[in-house]
Design a protein around this motif. Structure first.
Motif, PDB file in Angstrom:
ATOM      1  N   MET A   1       0.839  -1.178   0.000  1.00 31.96           N
ATOM      2  CA  MET A   1       0.000   0.000   0.000  1.00 31.96           C
ATOM      3  C   MET A   1       0.884   1.241   0.000  1.00 31.96           C
ATOM      4  N   ALA A   2       0.466   2.236  -0.773  1.00 32.60           N
ATOM      5  CA  ALA A   2       1.184   3.505  -0.828  1.00 32.60           C
ATOM      6  C   ALA A   2       0.267   4.612  -0.308  1.00 32.60           C
ATOM      7  N   TYR A   3       0.868   5.776  -0.102  1.00 33.93           N
ATOM      8  CA  TYR A   3       0.146   6.939   0.410  1.00 33.93           C
ATOM      9  C   TYR A   3       0.306   8.093  -0.580  1.00 33.93           C
ATOM     10  N   TRP A   4      -0.760   8.876  -0.691  1.00 43.58           N
ATOM     11  CA  TRP A   4      -0.805   9.971  -1.659  1.00 43.58           C
ATOM     12  C   TRP A   4      -1.462  11.186  -1.042  1.00 43.58           C
ATOM     13  N   LEU A   5      -1.235  12.331  -1.678  1.00 44.16           N
ATOM     14  CA  LEU A   5      -1.966  13.542  -1.380  1.00 44.16           C
ATOM     15  C   LEU A   5      -2.560  14.025  -2.700  1.00 44.16           C
ATOM     16  N   PHE A   6      -3.877  14.237  -2.719  1.00 43.89           N
ATOM     17  CA  PHE A   6      -4.591  14.755  -3.880  1.00 43.89           C
ATOM     18  C   PHE A   6      -5.111  16.139  -3.509  1.00 43.89           C
ATOM     19  N   LYS A   7      -4.768  17.127  -4.330  1.00 44.08           N
ATOM     20  CA  LYS A   7      -5.242  18.495  -4.107  1.00 44.08           C
ATOM     21  C   LYS A   7      -6.553  18.726  -4.835  1.00 44.08           C
ATOM     22  N   THR A   8      -7.432  19.485  -4.206  1.00 42.00           N
ATOM     23  CA  THR A   8      -8.700  19.869  -4.811  1.00 42.00           C
ATOM     24  C   THR A   8      -9.131  21.224  -4.281  1.00 42.00           C
ATOM     25  N   GLU A   9      -9.876  21.933  -5.088  1.00 45.10           N
ATOM     26  CA  GLU A   9     -10.479  23.177  -4.625  1.00 45.10           C
ATOM     27  C   GLU A   9     -11.859  22.828  -4.089  1.00 45.10           C
ATOM     28  N   PRO A  10     -12.110  23.073  -2.814  1.00 43.10           N
ATOM     29  CA  PRO A  10     -13.366  22.614  -2.206  1.00 43.10           C
ATOM     30  C   PRO A  10     -14.620  23.244  -2.804  1.00 43.10           C
ATOM     31  N   ASP A  11     -14.495  24.387  -3.483  1.00 40.09           N
ATOM     32  CA  ASP A  11     -15.660  24.942  -4.169  1.00 40.09           C
ATOM     33  C   ASP A  11     -16.088  24.057  -5.332  1.00 40.09           C
ATOM     34  N   THR A  12     -15.138  23.271  -5.858  1.00 38.31           N
ATOM     35  CA  THR A  12     -15.418  22.351  -6.961  1.00 38.31           C
ATOM     36  C   THR A  12     -15.702  20.944  -6.448  1.00 38.31           C
ATOM     37  N   PHE A  13     -14.848  20.470  -5.539  1.00 30.76           N
ATOM     38  CA  PHE A  13     -14.984  19.124  -4.978  1.00 30.76           C
ATOM     39  C   PHE A  13     -14.271  19.107  -3.636  1.00 30.76           C
ATOM     40  N   SER A  14     -14.957  18.694  -2.591  1.00 25.01           N
ATOM     41  CA  SER A  14     -14.387  18.722  -1.238  1.00 25.01           C
ATOM     42  C   SER A  14     -14.506  17.349  -0.584  1.00 25.01           C
ATOM     43  N   ILE A  15     -13.935  17.238   0.600  1.00 21.76           N
ATOM     44  CA  ILE A  15     -14.083  16.004   1.373  1.00 21.76           C
ATOM     45  C   ILE A  15     -15.558  15.777   1.703  1.00 21.76           C
ATOM     46  N   ASP A  16     -16.324  16.847   1.878  1.00 20.52           N
ATOM     47  CA  ASP A  16     -17.759  16.698   2.138  1.00 20.52           C
ATOM     48  C   ASP A  16     -18.498  16.193   0.903  1.00 20.52           C
ATOM     49  N   THR A  17     -18.062  16.633  -0.277  1.00 22.19           N
ATOM     50  CA  THR A  17     -18.639  16.113  -1.519  1.00 22.19           C
ATOM     51  C   THR A  17     -18.397  14.616  -1.604  1.00 22.19           C
ATOM     52  N   LEU A  18     -17.162  14.218  -1.323  1.00 18.36           N
ATOM     53  CA  LEU A  18     -16.822  12.793  -1.375  1.00 18.36           C
ATOM     54  C   LEU A  18     -17.623  12.011  -0.344  1.00 18.36           C
ATOM     55  N   ARG A  19     -17.795  12.573   0.835  1.00 15.19           N
ATOM     56  CA  ARG A  19     -18.582  11.886   1.866  1.00 15.19           C
ATOM     57  C   ARG A  19     -20.019  11.656   1.367  1.00 15.19           C
ATOM     58  N   THR A  20     -20.592  12.648   0.707  1.00 15.84           N
ATOM     59  CA  THR A  20     -21.947  12.529   0.168  1.00 15.84           C
ATOM     60  C   THR A  20     -22.015  11.487  -0.950  1.00 15.84           C
ATOM     61  N   GLN A  21     -21.019  11.503  -1.841  1.00 17.88           N
ATOM     62  CA  GLN A  21     -21.016  10.574  -2.981  1.00 17.88           C
ATOM     63  C   GLN A  21     -20.540   9.179  -2.594  1.00 17.88           C
ATOM     64  N   ASN A  22     -19.749   9.092  -1.550  1.00 18.49           N
ATOM     65  CA  ASN A  22     -19.108   7.870  -1.060  1.00 18.49           C
ATOM     66  C   ASN A  22     -17.984   7.403  -1.979  1.00 18.49           C
ATOM     67  N   ILE A  23     -18.245   7.285  -3.280  1.00 17.05           N
ATOM     68  CA  ILE A  23     -17.207   6.922  -4.254  1.00 17.05           C
ATOM     69  C   ILE A  23     -17.293   7.921  -5.394  1.00 17.05           C
ATOM     70  N   SER A  24     -16.131   8.378  -5.849  1.00 13.72           N
ATOM     71  CA  SER A  24     -16.097   9.334  -6.953  1.00 13.72           C
ATOM     72  C   SER A  24     -14.860   9.108  -7.802  1.00 13.72           C
ATOM     73  N   CYS A  25     -14.979   9.472  -9.072  1.00 11.17           N
ATOM     74  CA  CYS A  25     -13.788   9.472  -9.919  1.00 11.17           C
ATOM     75  C   CYS A  25     -12.975  10.718  -9.583  1.00 11.17           C
ATOM     76  N   TRP A  26     -11.662  10.596  -9.704  1.00  9.28           N
ATOM     77  CA  TRP A  26     -10.765  11.726  -9.496  1.00  9.28           C
ATOM     78  C   TRP A  26     -10.299  12.147 -10.877  1.00  9.28           C
ATOM     79  N   GLU A  27     -11.081  13.044 -11.496  1.00 12.27           N
ATOM     80  CA  GLU A  27     -10.845  13.434 -12.872  1.00 12.27           C
ATOM     81  C   GLU A  27     -10.228  14.818 -12.950  1.00 12.27           C
ATOM     82  N   GLY A  28      -9.862  15.192 -14.171  1.00 20.68           N
ATOM     83  CA  GLY A  28      -9.402  16.547 -14.414  1.00 20.68           C
ATOM     84  C   GLY A  28      -7.933  16.791 -14.190  1.00 20.68           C
ATOM     85  N   VAL A  29      -7.142  15.771 -13.913  1.00 16.45           N
ATOM     86  CA  VAL A  29      -5.702  15.953 -13.741  1.00 16.45           C
ATOM     87  C   VAL A  29      -5.122  16.259 -15.121  1.00 16.45           C
TER      88      VAL A  29
END
Length: 150
Positions: A1-29
């Motif tokens: 297992m490895a560890y990562w840090l993914f940056k996001t702007e919470p106005d677009t996608f936040s930890i709360d968004t992920l909590r609501t969706q439960n699973i999400s694609c990490w797109e737009g890189v």
């Protein structure tokens, strides 16, 4: 297992968004170095620090887990998407994404200023001047040091 840090702007996608969706694609890189890490190194089961940037409370906000390895970022093929890339196609994709699942929201955001002050993180790309990567590796020692601040 490895560890990562993914940056996001919470106005677009936040930890709360992920909590609501439960699973999400990490797109737009759209950085080749970050894309290569997503495509070649990020694996199912890896843990991810979700980092909020370009906002009032910049810092680590939560944890996710990778649940699907890299696959073509189909938003690059959609002319109506902000992530459209005319040079990317289903036959020859230029960009990739992974799926992540919500693990937990931290009890408080661990601010960038705190992370920069930690000697254990001096090699972490996030705290180095001029780093713009949206995906970056985190060592196990760095991971533990960050979560110890919660």
């Amino acid at each position: 297992m490895a560890y990562w840090l993914f940056k996001t702007e919470p106005d677009t996608f936040s930890i709360d968004t992920l909590r609501t969706q439960n699973i999400s694609c990490w797109e737009g890189v759209r950085n080749y170095q970050a894309r290569n890490m997503l495509r070649d190194e990020v694996k199912v089961g890896d843990l991810v620090l979700i980092y909020h940037s370009s906002c009032k409370d910049v810092g680590v906000a939560g944890i996710a887990k990778v649940v699907k390895e890299a696959y073509p970022d189909h938003f690059a093929f959609n002319v109506e998407s902000d992530y459209f890339d005319a040079k990317s196609s289903p036959d020859n994709p230029r960009w990739f994404m992974v799926d992540i699942a919500f693990e937990r929201k931290l009890s408080r955001v661990i601010p960038l200023a705190k992370l920069k002050a930690m000697s254990e993180l001096e090699q972490l790309p996030l705290v180095k001047r001029g780093n713009r990567l949206s995906v970056m590796p985190v060592s196990e020692e760095e991971w533990q040091a960050i979560l110890h601040q919660e």
